[in-house]
Design a protein around this motif. Structure first.
Motif, PDB file in Angstrom:
ATOM      1  N   TYR A  93       0.619  -1.150  -0.024  1.00 25.77           N
ATOM      2  CA  TYR A  93       0.080   0.067  -0.119  1.00 25.77           C
ATOM      3  C   TYR A  93       0.880   1.149  -0.120  1.00 25.77           C
ATOM      4  O   TYR A  93       0.800   2.020  -0.804  1.00 25.77           O
ATOM      5  CB  TYR A  93      -0.774  -0.036   1.167  1.00 25.77           C
ATOM      6  CG  TYR A  93      -1.557   1.098   1.456  1.00 25.77           C
ATOM      7  CD1 TYR A  93      -2.800   1.566   0.767  1.00 25.77           C
ATOM      8  CD2 TYR A  93      -1.392   2.084   2.563  1.00 25.77           C
ATOM      9  CE1 TYR A  93      -3.618   2.517   0.683  1.00 25.77           C
ATOM     10  CE2 TYR A  93      -1.901   3.227   2.417  1.00 25.77           C
ATOM     11  CZ  TYR A  93      -3.271   3.493   1.732  1.00 25.77           C
ATOM     12  OH  TYR A  93      -4.010   4.784   1.855  1.00 25.77           O
ATOM     13  N   VAL A  94       1.946   1.211   0.925  1.00 26.95           N
ATOM     14  CA  VAL A  94       2.720   2.545   1.012  1.00 26.95           C
ATOM     15  C   VAL A  94       3.439   2.634  -0.211  1.00 26.95           C
ATOM     16  O   VAL A  94       3.540   3.721  -0.865  1.00 26.95           O
ATOM     17  CB  VAL A  94       3.912   2.310   2.210  1.00 26.95           C
ATOM     18  CG1 VAL A  94       4.817   3.497   2.087  1.00 26.95           C
ATOM     19  CG2 VAL A  94       3.007   2.234   3.485  1.00 26.95           C
ATOM     20  N   CYS A  95       4.061   1.550  -0.942  1.00 26.94           N
ATOM     21  CA  CYS A  95       4.748   2.006  -2.118  1.00 26.94           C
ATOM     22  C   CYS A  95       3.853   2.220  -3.181  1.00 26.94           C
ATOM     23  O   CYS A  95       4.229   2.999  -4.116  1.00 26.94           O
ATOM     24  CB  CYS A  95       5.863   0.720  -2.359  1.00 26.94           C
ATOM     25  SG  CYS A  95       6.999   0.316  -1.291  1.00 26.94           S
ATOM     26  N   GLY A  96       2.664   1.626  -3.385  1.00 29.86           N
ATOM     27  CA  GLY A  96       1.939   1.945  -4.377  1.00 29.86           C
ATOM     28  C   GLY A  96       1.371   3.123  -4.454  1.00 29.86           C
ATOM     29  O   GLY A  96       1.238   4.227  -5.499  1.00 29.86           O
ATOM     30  N   MET A  97       1.151   3.913  -3.103  1.00 29.28           N
ATOM     31  CA  MET A  97       0.555   5.181  -3.038  1.00 29.28           C
ATOM     32  C   MET A  97       1.984   6.237  -3.407  1.00 29.28           C
ATOM     33  O   MET A  97       1.830   7.178  -3.757  1.00 29.28           O
ATOM     34  CB  MET A  97       0.370   5.529  -1.593  1.00 29.28           C
ATOM     35  CG  MET A  97      -0.983   4.745  -1.240  1.00 29.28           C
ATOM     36  SD  MET A  97      -2.458   5.566  -2.017  1.00 29.28           S
ATOM     37  CE  MET A  97      -2.479   7.096  -1.349  1.00 29.28           C
ATOM     38  N   ALA A  98       3.001   5.522  -3.141  1.00 31.12           N
ATOM     39  CA  ALA A  98       4.282   6.665  -3.295  1.00 31.12           C
ATOM     40  C   ALA A  98       4.726   6.763  -4.542  1.00 31.12           C
ATOM     41  O   ALA A  98       4.849   7.845  -5.055  1.00 31.12           O
ATOM     42  CB  ALA A  98       5.470   6.212  -2.415  1.00 31.12           C
ATOM     43  N   PHE A  99       4.887   5.590  -5.552  1.00 34.85           N
ATOM     44  CA  PHE A  99       5.278   5.525  -6.532  1.00 34.85           C
ATOM     45  C   PHE A  99       4.687   4.545  -7.686  1.00 34.85           C
ATOM     46  O   PHE A  99       5.216   4.158  -8.595  1.00 34.85           O
ATOM     47  CB  PHE A  99       6.808   5.595  -6.707  1.00 34.85           C
ATOM     48  CG  PHE A  99       7.368   4.222  -6.066  1.00 34.85           C
ATOM     49  CD1 PHE A  99       7.355   2.929  -6.462  1.00 34.85           C
ATOM     50  CD2 PHE A  99       7.779   4.608  -4.764  1.00 34.85           C
ATOM     51  CE1 PHE A  99       7.771   1.937  -5.559  1.00 34.85           C
ATOM     52  CE2 PHE A  99       8.276   3.562  -4.017  1.00 34.85           C
ATOM     53  CZ  PHE A  99       8.398   2.332  -4.393  1.00 34.85           C
ATOM     54  N   GLY A 100       3.346   4.244  -7.307  1.00 36.02           N
ATOM     55  CA  GLY A 100       2.706   3.273  -8.001  1.00 36.02           C
ATOM     56  C   GLY A 100       1.949   3.927  -9.721  1.00 36.02           C
ATOM     57  O   GLY A 100       1.384   4.883  -9.192  1.00 36.02           O
ATOM     58  N   ARG A 101       2.123   3.201 -10.371  1.00 38.73           N
ATOM     59  CA  ARG A 101       1.858   3.536 -11.804  1.00 38.73           C
ATOM     60  C   ARG A 101       1.085   2.614 -12.519  1.00 38.73           C
ATOM     61  O   ARG A 101       0.012   3.135 -12.983  1.00 38.73           O
ATOM     62  CB  ARG A 101       3.011   4.489 -12.643  1.00 38.73           C
ATOM     63  CG  ARG A 101       3.521   5.566 -12.123  1.00 38.73           C
ATOM     64  CD  ARG A 101       2.536   6.931 -11.727  1.00 38.73           C
ATOM     65  NE  ARG A 101       3.266   7.872 -11.334  1.00 38.73           N
ATOM     66  CZ  ARG A 101       3.332   8.309 -10.044  1.00 38.73           C
ATOM     67  NH1 ARG A 101       2.894   7.220  -9.216  1.00 38.73           N
ATOM     68  NH2 ARG A 101       4.015   9.338  -9.779  1.00 38.73           N
ATOM     69  N   THR A 102       1.649   1.694 -12.627  1.00 34.85           N
ATOM     70  CA  THR A 102       1.211   0.388 -13.560  1.00 34.85           C
ATOM     71  C   THR A 102       0.125  -0.668 -12.756  1.00 34.85           C
ATOM     72  O   THR A 102       0.655  -1.011 -11.719  1.00 34.85           O
ATOM     73  CB  THR A 102       2.589  -0.383 -13.994  1.00 34.85           C
ATOM     74  OG1 THR A 102       3.372   0.297 -14.625  1.00 34.85           O
ATOM     75  CG2 THR A 102       1.996  -1.372 -15.213  1.00 34.85           C
ATOM     76  N   GLN A 103      -0.934  -0.797 -13.301  1.00 36.69           N
ATOM     77  CA  GLN A 103      -1.948  -1.439 -12.735  1.00 36.69           C
ATOM     78  C   GLN A 103      -1.318  -3.146 -12.743  1.00 36.69           C
ATOM     79  O   GLN A 103      -0.905  -3.616 -13.784  1.00 36.69           O
ATOM     80  CB  GLN A 103      -3.023  -1.655 -13.163  1.00 36.69           C
ATOM     81  CG  GLN A 103      -4.230  -2.383 -12.563  1.00 36.69           C
ATOM     82  CD  GLN A 103      -5.627  -2.115 -13.409  1.00 36.69           C
ATOM     83  OE1 GLN A 103      -5.776  -1.984 -14.497  1.00 36.69           O
ATOM     84  NE2 GLN A 103      -6.758  -2.558 -12.688  1.00 36.69           N
ATOM     85  N   LEU A 104      -1.590  -3.756 -11.609  1.00 32.54           N
ATOM     86  CA  LEU A 104      -1.201  -5.073 -11.558  1.00 32.54           C
ATOM     87  C   LEU A 104      -2.009  -6.133 -12.074  1.00 32.54           C
ATOM     88  O   LEU A 104      -1.691  -7.148 -12.827  1.00 32.54           O
ATOM     89  CB  LEU A 104      -0.597  -5.406 -10.231  1.00 32.54           C
ATOM     90  CG  LEU A 104      -0.071  -6.889  -9.613  1.00 32.54           C
ATOM     91  CD1 LEU A 104       1.193  -7.284 -10.714  1.00 32.54           C
ATOM     92  CD2 LEU A 104       0.164  -7.198  -8.374  1.00 32.54           C
ATOM     93  N   ILE A 105      -3.152  -6.014 -11.285  1.00 35.39           N
ATOM     94  CA  ILE A 105      -4.207  -7.167 -12.002  1.00 35.39           C
ATOM     95  C   ILE A 105      -5.779  -6.623 -11.918  1.00 35.39           C
ATOM     96  O   ILE A 105      -5.680  -5.583 -11.035  1.00 35.39           O
ATOM     97  CB  ILE A 105      -4.350  -8.432 -11.041  1.00 35.39           C
ATOM     98  CG1 ILE A 105      -4.937  -9.439 -11.419  1.00 35.39           C
ATOM     99  CG2 ILE A 105      -4.454  -7.780  -9.395  1.00 35.39           C
ATOM    100  CD1 ILE A 105      -4.856 -10.773 -10.516  1.00 35.39           C
ATOM    101  N   LYS A 106      -6.580  -6.827 -12.893  1.00 36.46           N
ATOM    102  CA  LYS A 106      -7.726  -6.323 -12.910  1.00 36.46           C
ATOM    103  C   LYS A 106      -8.795  -6.479 -11.757  1.00 36.46           C
ATOM    104  O   LYS A 106      -9.624  -5.902 -11.218  1.00 36.46           O
ATOM    105  CB  LYS A 106      -8.480  -6.522 -14.173  1.00 36.46           C
ATOM    106  CG  LYS A 106      -7.702  -5.875 -15.379  1.00 36.46           C
ATOM    107  CD  LYS A 106      -8.444  -6.615 -16.533  1.00 36.46           C
ATOM    108  CE  LYS A 106      -7.865  -5.943 -17.838  1.00 36.46           C
ATOM    109  NZ  LYS A 106      -8.548  -6.165 -19.082  1.00 36.46           N
TER     110      LYS A 106
END
Length: 466
Positions: A243-256
């Motif tokens: 959650y933390v890393c996704g909020m900080a620099f997440g851009r690419t969706q992993l799974i629908k």
């Protein structure tokens, strides 16, 4: 002559209402002229009364911000409650953790069974719900019995009451299942075959995905608290840092199935889980309360446990290739030719990798299941968090993997007191067991561990019984 008197009518009781009652305010309002000031005032008052009544009946809805704030506060409170309860049980002893795992099994099974849509006509079918709980009880009896017999055979196999149940445990479990199977077939009703067989299959799927996997989590607990606490901690750490890393620099969706999961958060959480996993392992390996298999269910953090540690927790010397420590380094820096590392530090790489790359797919599977039945959560067992299953979806598969990996690469197999007793009870005749006891007594006397009086006492008692 005087002026003729006009016909003046006085309002008598029976003039306007034949039933003898006085005119009500509403009736007088209706009798008023539409354009009169009195009628306008009364209409305004009535409108205010109706508006206030509607406001009382329908209070204003909370704004989206207020809802999120209230949910965040509830979620935070219950998060601290769960963390505090978990650590309290962890330090209080194995019995409390067993009770928690059992409760999770039962509640999760209930939640998964409940999300299936039940047709209105099928709600009153005989044995539908009863059979679900019967199969749960039968499965738990079999699995718990297997664990008790395996880990506490030195107690169960010497008790006169428990011995028949221990030696015939699997047959008893099978017959209990067969009874449920016969009842299911006998309860089939025309017009409901599809629903009943669907429920039968759904129940067995829930038993496998929840009860069976949770059983292996309990076996991990018996092998040592570290095999229970460490995998659970790795899953929680990975979830937080995803959650933390996704909020900080997440851009690419992993799974629908989970639109908020990102590739960057997935990989970042993997690295963080490995780093923190090393730290947690270094701390836990120092305490026998965590690394010793359970031999006393009454033990706690204050009494502790005593055992010979598994070799995986003992540091070993690893010699580095000469090409590494011969490398020229600036200043006084140098690479030692030998490193002392516990093998567990290598195993933690595997556990952290599985918790980061594979265990989240248990959560994706649960998300797909909820989307299939169009529900947001599996239940409302935990305020602000949803159901127990929503929090345990990744833990079940992680616990199952831990058990398989431990038994395959870490467990040390050697004869135990329980194994010897099991072999003697199940494989020898009573006279042969007497000879074993006499032989062991003689061995102890020859080793100087007991006095000659013990051998004489055993010989006298055994001779009288023969």
């Amino acid at each position: 002559m005087g002026k003729p008197r006009r016909s003046v009518q006085f309002p008598h009781r029976g003039s306007n209402h034949q039933n003898g009652r006085r005119a009500s305010i509403s009736e007088s309002d209706n009798a008023s002229e539409p354009g009169s000031p009195a009628s306008s005032t009364r209409a305004a008052m009535n409108g205010k009364l109706e508006t206030s009544k509607e406001e009382d009946e329908n209070p204003p809805e909370q704004s989206e911000y207020d809802k999120k704030k209230a949910n965040f506060i509830t979620r935070a409170i219950w998060t601290f409650v769960m963390i505090g309860g978990f650590f309290t049980a962890l330090f209080s002893g194995h019995l409390y953790l067993i009770a928690i795992i059992t409760g999770i099994q039962i509640v999760s099974f209930k939640e998964v069974i409940a999300i299936a849509n039940v047709p209105s006509k099928a709600k009153n079918l005989r044995f539908t719900r009863s059979l679900n709980w019967y199969f749960l009880g039968t499965t738990m009896y079999f699995l718990y019995g297997e664990s008790v017999i395996y880990y506490f055979k030195h107690i169960v196999l010497v008790d006169r009451v428990l011995l028949p149940f221990a030696t015939h445990h699997r047959f008893i479990s099978f017959m209990l299942y067969v009874i449920g199977f016969v009842f299911f077939v006998g309860s089939l009703q025309k017009g409901h075959y599809r629903f009943q067989f669907t429920q039968f299959a759904w129940t067995h799927m829930a038993l496998y995905l929840i009860v069976v996997q949770a059983h292996f989590v309990m076996n991990n607990l018996f092998e040592g608290l570290i095999w229970f606490f460490l995998p659970a901690s790795l899953v929680i750490i990975n979830d937080i840092f995803a959650y933390v890393c996704g909020m900080a620099f997440g851009r690419t969706q992993l799974i629908k199935l989970s639109p908020k999961k990102t590739v960057e958060g997935f990989v970042g959480a993997w690295a963080c889980t490995i780093i923190l996993g090393f730290g947690i392992t270094n701390v836990l390996m120092r305490y026998k309360y965590f690394i010793c298999p359970v031999n006393d269910l009454g033990a706690n953090i204050f009494t502790g446990l005593h055992c010979t540690p598994n070799p995986v927790f003992v540091p070993q010397a690893y010699h580095l290739p000469s090409m590494l420590y011969d490398l020229p380094l600036p200043g006084s820096l140098s690479i030692p030719p030998t490193l002392n590392i516990a093998p567990m530090q290598f195993h933690i790489l595997v556990f952290a990798t599985f918790a980061s790359l594979i265990a989240p797919f248990g959560g994706f599977f649960a998300s797909g299941l909820k989307r299939t039945f169009k529900v947001k959560d599996f239940g409302e067992s935990i305020p602000g968090h949803g159901g127990i299953t929503d929090r345990m979806d990744c833990q079940f598969i992680m616990g199952f993997f831990t058990f398989v990996y431990y038994q395959s690469f870490i467990a040390v197999y050697k004869a135990s007191v329980g194994d010897v007793i099991q072999t003697a009870v199940q494989g020898l005749e009573p006279d042969e067991i007497v000879e074993v006891v006499r032989g062991l007594s003689k061995y102890l006397v020859n080793q100087g561990m007991v006095g000659d009086q013990m051998l004489e006492c055993v010989t006298d008692v055994m001779g009288k019984r023969r």
